[in-house]
Design an enzyme around this catalytic site. Structure first.
Site, PDB file in Angstrom:
ATOM      1  N   CYS A 161      47.376  17.272 -17.991  1.00 11.91           N
ATOM      2  CA  CYS A 161      46.993  18.952 -17.630  1.00 11.91           C
ATOM      3  C   CYS A 161      48.083  18.699 -15.460  1.00 11.91           C
ATOM      4  O   CYS A 161      47.322  20.446 -15.173  1.00 11.91           O
ATOM      5  CB  CYS A 161      45.815  18.591 -17.573  1.00 11.91           C
ATOM      6  SG  CYS A 161      44.934  17.641 -18.490  1.00 11.91           S
ATOM      7  N   ASP A 192      38.571  16.890 -19.344  1.00 10.49           N
ATOM      8  CA  ASP A 192      38.043  16.255 -20.784  1.00 10.49           C
ATOM      9  C   ASP A 192      38.005  15.229 -21.613  1.00 10.49           C
ATOM     10  O   ASP A 192      37.551  14.130 -22.070  1.00 10.49           O
ATOM     11  CB  ASP A 192      37.141  17.415 -20.861  1.00 10.49           C
ATOM     12  CG  ASP A 192      36.830  18.637 -20.366  1.00 10.49           C
ATOM     13  OD1 ASP A 192      36.143  18.210 -19.302  1.00 10.49           O
ATOM     14  OD2 ASP A 192      35.834  19.870 -20.501  1.00 10.49           O
ATOM     15  N   SER A 246      34.018  21.665 -26.860  1.00  9.66           N
ATOM     16  CA  SER A 246      35.376  21.340 -26.572  1.00  9.66           C
ATOM     17  C   SER A 246      35.707  22.452 -27.470  1.00  9.66           C
ATOM     18  O   SER A 246      35.620  23.036 -28.180  1.00  9.66           O
ATOM     19  CB  SER A 246      36.254  20.220 -27.207  1.00  9.66           C
ATOM     20  OG  SER A 246      37.213  21.198 -26.803  1.00  9.66           O
TER      21      SER A 246
END
Length: 572
Positions: A54, A86, A475
Site C-alpha cells: 500500500c 491492516d 475490514s
C-alpha cells in the site's frame, strides 16, 4: 514569479526578520536559496514505508508533488509519518494498533507542521487508516491542503480469474476445512497481490479514496490510477501546483469540509457499497471541523443513497475497473445526475463539486457503475442498526447480501482469538450468532477488525448460515451478516457485555433493528452483577489511547476537536 507577503503565513515565525537568522541558517545548510526561504513552505507528507505494498510507491509520488510545488512558486519540505497496514496486522494482537495509528498519523503531521511552521500541506496516503488520518490533520491545522491517494493494487490472477487479498483470507478457512491443499494455498498467496498499491476492492482504502474526491480535498480524477501507473506522478505534480494556488486564494480545508460535503462523502460510501469503517472516519473528520456528524447520520445518508457501483467484496469489480471507465468522477457524476449530491460545495480546485463534474459523462457501454435510475439496490450498501443490544447504534454492510434478517442464539467470546479458534475447530452451528466483545475502542484497546474470523467462516461455506456481532470493527473486505461498532461497548458495561450463550438475538437490517430477547429487568439484573475487565495494555501508546478514546458512534476520537479551539494553527 509571485512576490509573497508572508506577514500572515505561519512560516514568518521561522524565516522573516533579523532575529530569525539562526533559523534561516538551517535552511541554507540544506541547500535552499534566499528566494526559496522567502517563499511559502509547503509540507509534503507521505506515509511511505516498507511495511506493505500500500505504501511502497508513495515516496515516488512525493517527489513528483514537490516538483509541482516548486513549479508553482513555493518551497516543498518533505517528511513522512507512520502507518499500520491492516493486511499485515490482521488476525492477531498487532491489529490493536490499527485504529490508534489513524490518530497518531494526524497527531504526528500536526506536530511536524506546527514545529516547523509550514504554510500548506500536500498529504499522500495509501493504506486504510492513513487516508482519514492525513485528512484529519488537514482539517485540524486548516492550512491550504491537497490530499492524494497513493493508488490501488492491480488485481492478481489465479486460475484465470481476478483475485484480491480477500480471496487469500477466505482460502485460509477453506484450507482449514480441507477444501484447499497446501500447494494451492501457496500458489494463491503468491499471485493475489502482484505489486504496489492498496487492496483493490472497495475496502477501506478505496472507500476513503472515493471520499477524498467527493468531499473536495483531492483533485478530481486523482484517486483513480493504480499505484504502478505513471499517471499517478502527473496527479502528484498537479496536487503540488494546486496547493500553492490555494495559498494564493486562501482556501482552506474548513471551507471545503462542511456538513453538506460530509453528506456527499457518506453518499458515495453508500453508492459504492463501501467500508463500514467510513462510519468511524467521517465523524472523526467532522470532529476536527467542529461539526457533529455521527454514525447514525452517516448511515441514514447511505441508506437513502442507491447502491450503483458493482464493486468487491459484494460485487464483481475492483478499483482498476473504475479507473478503466473514467475514475471516481464517473460515480460522482452518476450521483449528481440522480440528485444525491449537494453540488455547491467548494473543492481544492477553487470550484464547486458540480462545476468540477459538469463535463463528465457516465459511459453507457459498461456495467461497473450504473445510473441511479437503475441501481443494484435502491438503498446504499451500509445501514445502521438500533435496539436494546446497541442503544448507541451499530452498523452492517448489506452490499451483496440477499437475506436481511437473522434470528439466532448467542455464542459469546471475550476476544477475537477465542472466536477464531472456535471457528477453526467448527465449534459452532448454523443459526448461531457469534459474539466477539471487549474489542471496542477502549476494551481492545484499539477496536480490532475481524477479517480473519469472518473470512474463515466464509471459507468454510458458512457465510450465510451464521451472523457475527462485535463492539470491534470489520475490514472493508468483510462480507456476510456481520454487525460491528456495537455501542456502548462491553468495556463500559454496554448490553453486549451482558449477553450469555443461548440468548436469542434478532437482527433486521431492513427495519434497522438489533435486539436481544431479554427484559429491561433482566438486563438491569445482569448489569448489577457485571464487573469491568482489565486489559494487558497498562502502559505505552495503547494504554494512552484507551484513556483518551471516545465512543465509536462519534468516530472514536481522542481529543476535544475544533469546537474547543481558542485559536487555529493556520492563524497563529
Amino acid at each position: 514569479m509571485t512576490k509573497w507577503d508572508k506577514s500572515k503565513l505561519p512560516s514568518r515565525h521561522t524565516t522573516m526578520g533579523p532575529e530569525r537568522a539562526p533559523h534561516r541558517s538551517y535552511y541554507y545548510a540544506m541547500g535552499l536559496t534566499q528566494e526559496e526561504i522567502l517563499q511559502p513552505l509547503v509540507g509534503v507528507a507521505s506515509c511511505w514505508n516498507e511495511a506493505a505494498p500500500c505504501n511502497i510507491a508513495l515516496s515516488r509520488q512525493a517527489q513528483a508533488a514537490k516538483i509541482g510545488v516548486k513549479e508553482a512558486g513555493a518551497t516543498p519540505r518533505e517528511f513522512t509519518t507512520i502507518t499500520v497496514t491492516d493486511g499485515i496486522a490482521m488476525g492477531h494482537q498487532s491489529m490493536k494498533s490499527s485504529l490508534a495509528s489513524r490518530d497518531t498519523i494526524a497527531d504526528s503531521i500536526e506536530l511536524t507542521m506546527r514545529g516547523h511552521c509550514y504554510d500548506a500541506l500536500v498529504g499522500i496516503a495509501g493504506c486504510d487508516k492513513s487516508l482519514p488520518g492525513v485528512m484529519m490533520s488537514m482539517i485540524r491545522l486548516n492550512v491550504p491542503s491537497v490530499f492524494m491517494y497513493g493508488g490501488s493494487i492491480m488485481p492478481g490472477k489465479h486460475h484465470g480469474r481476478n483475485v484480491t487479498v480477500l480471496d487469500v483470507f477466505e482460502a485460509v478457512g477453506k484450507h482449514a476445512a480441507g477444501g484447499m491443499s497446501d500447494e494451492e494455498l501457496d500458489e494463491l498467496e503468491r499471485h493475489a497481490c502482484p505489486g504496489a498499491g492498496a487492496c483493490g476492492g472497495q475496502f477501506t482504502a478505496n472507500t476513503m479514496a472515493c471520499v477524498s474526491e467527493m468531499i473536495g480535498l483531492a483533485l478530481p480524477f486523482s484517486a483513480g490510477a493504480p499505484a504502478p501507473d505513471e499517471d499517478r506522478d502527473r496527479w502528484a505534480v498537479e496536487s503540488g501546483r494546486a496547493v500553492v494556488e490555494l495559498i494564493r486564494r486562501n482556501i482552506r480545508p474548513r471551507d471545503i469540509v462542511t456538513l453538506d460535503s460530509l453528506h456527499n462523502a457518506a453518499a458515495i460510501v453508500g453508492a459504492t457499497g463501501g467500508s463500514t469503517n467510513a462510519a468511524l472516519h467521517l465523524p472523526a473528520m467532522a470532529h476536527e471541523a467542529s461539526i457533529r456528524f455521527t454514525l447514525q447520520d452517516v448511515a441514514e445518508i447511505m441508506r437513502k443513497t442507491p447502491h450503483i457501483a458493482d464493486l468487491k467484496p459484494g460485487g464483481r469489480y475492483v478499483a482498476a475497473d473504475v479507473h478503466r471507465i473514467g475514475g471516481v468522477p464517473i460515480i460522482i457524476k452518476a450521483l449528481i445526475d440522480g440528485g444525491y449530491v449537494k453540488g455547491n460545495c467548494m473543492t481544492v480546485t477553487g470550484k464547486t463539486i458540480a462545476e468540477n463534474h459538469r463535463e463528465v459523462i457516465v459511459p453507457k457501454d459498461q456495467d461497473v457503475v450504473r445510473p441511479c435510475s437503475d441501481p443494484i439496490s435502491p438503498i446504499g450498501g451500509v445501514v445502521s442498526l438500533h435496539g436494546n443490544l446497541a442503544p448507541e447504534g451499530a452498523i452492517v454492510k448489506i452490499a451483496g447480501m440477499e437475506k436481511l434478517r437473522f434470528e439466532g442464539a448467542a455464542l459469546c467470546f471475550d476476544c477475537e482469538e477465542d472466536a477464531f479458534k472456535a471457528v477453526e475447530m467448527r465449534a459452532y452451528k448454523p443459526g448461531d450468532i457469534i459474539i466477539v466483545r471487549y474489542e471496542g475502542p477502549k476494551g481492545g484497546p484499539g477496536m480490532r477488525e475481524m477479517l480473519s474470523t469472518t473470512s474463515a467462516i466464509y471459507g468454510q461455506g458458512m457465510g450465510d448460515k451464521v451472523a457475527l456481532i462485535t463492539d470491534g470493527r470489520f475490514s472493508g473486505a468483510t462480507r456476510g451478516f456481520c454487525i460491528g461498532h456495537v455501542g456502548p461497548e462491553a468495556a463500559v458495561g454496554g448490553p453486549i457485555a451482558l449477553l450469555r450463550d443461548g440468548d436469542k438475538i434478532i437482527i433486521d437490517a431492513d427495519k434497522g433493528t438489533i435486539d436481544v430477547a431479554l427484559s429491561d429487568q433482566e438486563l438491569a439484573k445482569r448489569r448489577a452483577e457485571w464487573k469491568p475487565r482489565r486489559t494487558d495494555y497498562n502502559s505505552g501508546v495503547l494504554w494512552k489511547y484507551a484513556q483518551l478514546v471516545g465512543p465509536a458512534y462519534l468516530g472514536a476520537v481522542t481529543h476535544p476537536g475544533g469546537g474547543a479551539e481558542t485559536h487555529c494553527y493556520a492563524e497563529q
